[in-house]
Write a protein that holds these residues in place. Structure first.
Motif, PDB file in Angstrom:
ATOM      1  N   THR A  44      32.477  26.507  18.860  1.00  0.00           N
ATOM      2  CA  THR A  44      31.366  27.210  18.208  1.00  0.00           C
ATOM      3  C   THR A  44      31.780  28.196  17.120  1.00  0.00           C
ATOM      4  O   THR A  44      30.920  28.774  16.469  1.00  0.00           O
ATOM      5  N   GLY A  45      33.087  28.358  16.914  1.00  0.00           N
ATOM      6  CA  GLY A  45      33.543  29.382  15.969  1.00  0.00           C
ATOM      7  C   GLY A  45      33.175  29.092  14.524  1.00  0.00           C
ATOM      8  O   GLY A  45      33.090  29.999  13.694  1.00  0.00           O
ATOM      9  N   MET A  46      32.959  27.810  14.256  1.00  0.00           N
ATOM     10  CA  MET A  46      32.546  27.402  12.911  1.00  0.00           C
ATOM     11  C   MET A  46      31.313  26.512  13.010  1.00  0.00           C
ATOM     12  O   MET A  46      31.232  25.705  13.948  1.00  0.00           O
ATOM     13  N   PRO A  47      30.367  26.674  12.099  1.00  0.00           N
ATOM     14  CA  PRO A  47      30.398  27.486  10.880  1.00  0.00           C
ATOM     15  C   PRO A  47      30.003  28.945  11.071  1.00  0.00           C
ATOM     16  O   PRO A  47      29.784  29.653  10.097  1.00  0.00           O
ATOM     17  N   GLU A  48      29.917  29.413  12.323  1.00  0.00           N
ATOM     18  CA  GLU A  48      29.394  30.758  12.557  1.00  0.00           C
ATOM     19  C   GLU A  48      30.105  31.826  11.716  1.00  0.00           C
ATOM     20  O   GLU A  48      29.455  32.646  11.048  1.00  0.00           O
ATOM     21  N   ALA A  49      31.446  31.794  11.742  1.00  0.00           N
ATOM     22  CA  ALA A  49      32.209  32.828  11.031  1.00  0.00           C
ATOM     23  C   ALA A  49      31.966  32.764   9.519  1.00  0.00           C
ATOM     24  O   ALA A  49      31.826  33.795   8.856  1.00  0.00           O
ATOM     25  N   ALA A  50      31.894  31.545   8.979  1.00  0.00           N
ATOM     26  CA  ALA A  50      31.716  31.397   7.528  1.00  0.00           C
ATOM     27  C   ALA A  50      30.310  31.836   7.107  1.00  0.00           C
ATOM     28  O   ALA A  50      30.136  32.454   6.049  1.00  0.00           O
ATOM     29  N   LEU A  51      29.329  31.535   7.936  1.00  0.00           N
ATOM     30  CA  LEU A  51      27.956  31.934   7.601  1.00  0.00           C
ATOM     31  C   LEU A  51      27.824  33.456   7.630  1.00  0.00           C
ATOM     32  O   LEU A  51      27.134  34.046   6.797  1.00  0.00           O
ATOM     33  N   ALA A  52      28.507  34.086   8.582  1.00  0.00           N
ATOM     34  CA  ALA A  52      28.488  35.556   8.633  1.00  0.00           C
ATOM     35  C   ALA A  52      29.084  36.118   7.341  1.00  0.00           C
ATOM     36  O   ALA A  52      28.549  37.056   6.746  1.00  0.00           O
ATOM     37  N   ARG A  53      30.187  35.521   6.884  1.00  0.00           N
ATOM     38  CA  ARG A  53      30.814  35.973   5.638  1.00  0.00           C
ATOM     39  C   ARG A  53      29.864  35.774   4.462  1.00  0.00           C
ATOM     40  O   ARG A  53      29.752  36.635   3.587  1.00  0.00           O
ATOM     41  N   GLU A  54      29.179  34.644   4.426  1.00  0.00           N
ATOM     42  CA  GLU A  54      28.218  34.409   3.326  1.00  0.00           C
ATOM     43  C   GLU A  54      27.143  35.494   3.290  1.00  0.00           C
ATOM     44  O   GLU A  54      26.677  35.869   2.222  1.00  0.00           O
ATOM     45  N   LEU A  55      26.766  35.982   4.467  1.00  0.00           N
ATOM     46  CA  LEU A  55      25.734  37.026   4.532  1.00  0.00           C
ATOM     47  C   LEU A  55      26.342  38.423   4.454  1.00  0.00           C
ATOM     48  O   LEU A  55      25.640  39.421   4.623  1.00  0.00           O
ATOM     49  N   GLU A  56      27.667  38.478   4.242  1.00  0.00           N
ATOM     50  CA  GLU A  56      28.397  39.751   4.152  1.00  0.00           C
ATOM     51  C   GLU A  56      28.250  40.574   5.418  1.00  0.00           C
ATOM     52  O   GLU A  56      28.137  41.792   5.372  1.00  0.00           O
ATOM     53  N   LEU A  57      28.235  39.884   6.546  1.00  0.00           N
ATOM     54  CA  LEU A  57      28.197  40.565   7.841  1.00  0.00           C
ATOM     55  C   LEU A  57      29.607  40.565   8.436  1.00  0.00           C
ATOM     56  O   LEU A  57      30.166  39.495   8.692  1.00  0.00           O
ATOM     57  N   PRO A  58      30.208  41.744   8.619  1.00  0.00           N
ATOM     58  CA  PRO A  58      31.530  41.799   9.252  1.00  0.00           C
ATOM     59  C   PRO A  58      31.473  41.105  10.620  1.00  0.00           C
ATOM     60  O   PRO A  58      30.588  41.405  11.430  1.00  0.00           O
ATOM     61  N   TYR A  59      32.396  40.201  10.850  1.00  0.00           N
ATOM     62  CA  TYR A  59      32.342  39.345  12.037  1.00  0.00           C
ATOM     63  C   TYR A  59      33.723  39.233  12.664  1.00  0.00           C
ATOM     64  O   TYR A  59      34.717  39.048  11.961  1.00  0.00           O
ATOM     65  N   ALA A  60      33.775  39.376  13.985  1.00  0.00           N
ATOM     66  CA  ALA A  60      35.028  39.119  14.714  1.00  0.00           C
ATOM     67  C   ALA A  60      34.665  38.575  16.082  1.00  0.00           C
ATOM     68  O   ALA A  60      33.502  38.601  16.477  1.00  0.00           O
ATOM     69  N   ALA A  61      35.668  38.068  16.784  1.00  0.00           N
ATOM     70  CA  ALA A  61      35.384  37.363  18.029  1.00  0.00           C
ATOM     71  C   ALA A  61      36.273  37.828  19.175  1.00  0.00           C
ATOM     72  O   ALA A  61      37.414  38.252  18.972  1.00  0.00           O
ATOM     73  N   ILE A  62      35.714  37.743  20.374  1.00  0.00           N
ATOM     74  CA  ILE A  62      36.504  37.840  21.601  1.00  0.00           C
ATOM     75  C   ILE A  62      36.460  36.460  22.226  1.00  0.00           C
ATOM     76  O   ILE A  62      35.387  35.961  22.562  1.00  0.00           O
ATOM     77  N   ASN A  63      37.610  35.831  22.334  1.00  0.00           N
ATOM     78  CA  ASN A  63      37.682  34.522  22.978  1.00  0.00           C
ATOM     79  C   ASN A  63      38.167  34.697  24.411  1.00  0.00           C
ATOM     80  O   ASN A  63      39.123  35.432  24.665  1.00  0.00           O
ATOM     81  N   VAL A  64      37.499  34.016  25.285  1.00  0.00           N
ATOM     82  CA  VAL A  64      37.889  34.042  26.692  1.00  0.00           C
ATOM     83  C   VAL A  64      38.510  32.693  27.012  1.00  0.00           C
ATOM     84  O   VAL A  64      37.857  31.656  26.866  1.00  0.00           O
ATOM     85  N   VAL A  65      39.776  32.697  27.413  1.00  0.00           N
ATOM     86  CA  VAL A  65      40.428  31.425  27.752  1.00  0.00           C
ATOM     87  C   VAL A  65      39.897  30.972  29.110  1.00  0.00           C
ATOM     88  O   VAL A  65      40.113  31.631  30.133  1.00  0.00           O
ATOM     89  N   ALA A  66      39.171  29.859  29.101  1.00  0.00           N
ATOM     90  CA  ALA A  66      38.531  29.358  30.327  1.00  0.00           C
ATOM     91  C   ALA A  66      39.425  28.359  31.050  1.00  0.00           C
ATOM     92  O   ALA A  66      39.311  28.181  32.257  1.00  0.00           O
ATOM     93  N   ASN A  67      40.278  27.699  30.304  1.00  0.00           N
ATOM     94  CA  ASN A  67      41.105  26.617  30.889  1.00  0.00           C
ATOM     95  C   ASN A  67      42.297  26.369  29.975  1.00  0.00           C
ATOM     96  O   ASN A  67      42.273  26.739  28.801  1.00  0.00           O
TER      97      ASN A  67
END
Ligand code: HPA
Length: 245
Positions: free
Chosen positions: A184-207
């Protein structure tokens, strides 16, 4: 106001003092669910469950454009994404929390831009550093305050899903330089950048990624559930400290 997009294992924020819910409409259709406005230990936040509150929307069908647009419209000034991943790099073991700093995009067929031609000028965003460094720091500082170990920096590979990878695909992702893999990381991150919304992620390793570690013979969903439940408590602990800076 900070926006939090919750993924698998985080469809609700129990620590959120919900004040109101709002069904948003956007030029791109409807977001995954109602926006929940509330306070997280005194800090104003808006929460959105990426896969819907009943967890019914698969990664390739999430309306990422509507989600990002609705959060921007709602007044979000930054976004923290929470998403589960499979671990590839040896230290990215199940239960680990990771704040990635780079992206490889293998998704296809998703509506991945607001700059879709249609009479508007062609625009190319800079995406050299796909995550906002200040937002990454905020998460890392919050984690330190919360006493939660997080891995600072990883290459996130975004795959199309909804199926998991083959063992050979995980090997290829590793050769490409990927440390964790999610859908799910893309296109979410790129769309946030297009809207000039600072974006970062916390990934949880599930497996472990397919073919690795305890996933050598297959990914076991029961243990994934268990790992996610436990790890999301720690994610909530980190989120609770985001505002105090
Ligand atoms: N692959 C892709 N996405 C994922 C995985 C995985 O192994 N685990 C959680 N999300």
């Amino acid at each position: 106001m900070l926006a939090i997009i919750g993924g698998s294992g985080l469809t609700r924020l129990s620590t959120l003092e919900a004040l109101r819910r709002e069904v948003a409409r956007t030029p791109y259709g409807e977001p995954s669910g109602a926006l929940t406005f509330g306070r997280l230990f005194g800090c104003e936040v808006v929460f959105l469950a990426r896969h819907g509150y009943g967890h019914t929307i698969p990664p390739h069908r999430v309306n990422y454009r509507a989600n990002l647009w609705a959060l921007k419209e709602a007044g979000a000034k930054g976004i923290v994404s929470v998403a589960s991943v499979g671990g590839i790099r040896p230290d990215c073991v199940p239960g680990a929390l990771v704040v990635p700093d780079q992206i490889l995009d293998y998704t296809w067929g998703r509506s991945n831009t607001f700059f879709d031609g249609l009479g508007a000028l062609v625009r190319h965003i800079d995406f050299t550093h796909p995550y906002d460094e200040m937002m990454r720091r905020r998460i890392l500082d919050a984690a330190r305050e919360a006493g939660e170990d997080v891995i600072d920096g990883a290459v996130y590979a975004a795959t199309q899903g909804p199926r998991l990878e083959t063992a050979a695909e995980v090997d290829r992702l590793e050769r490409d330089g990927a440390d964790v893999v999610g859908m799910t990381g893309m296109p979410e991150a790129a769309l946030a950048r297009e809207l000039e919304l600072p974006y970062a992620a916390i990934n949880v390793v599930a497996n472990y990624g397919a073919g690795r570690g305890t996933s050598a013979q297959g990914v076991h969903f029961e243990s994934v559930e268990q790992v996610l439940q436990e790890a999301m408590l720690r994610v909530r602990n980190v989120l609770a400290r985001l505002h105090q800076q």
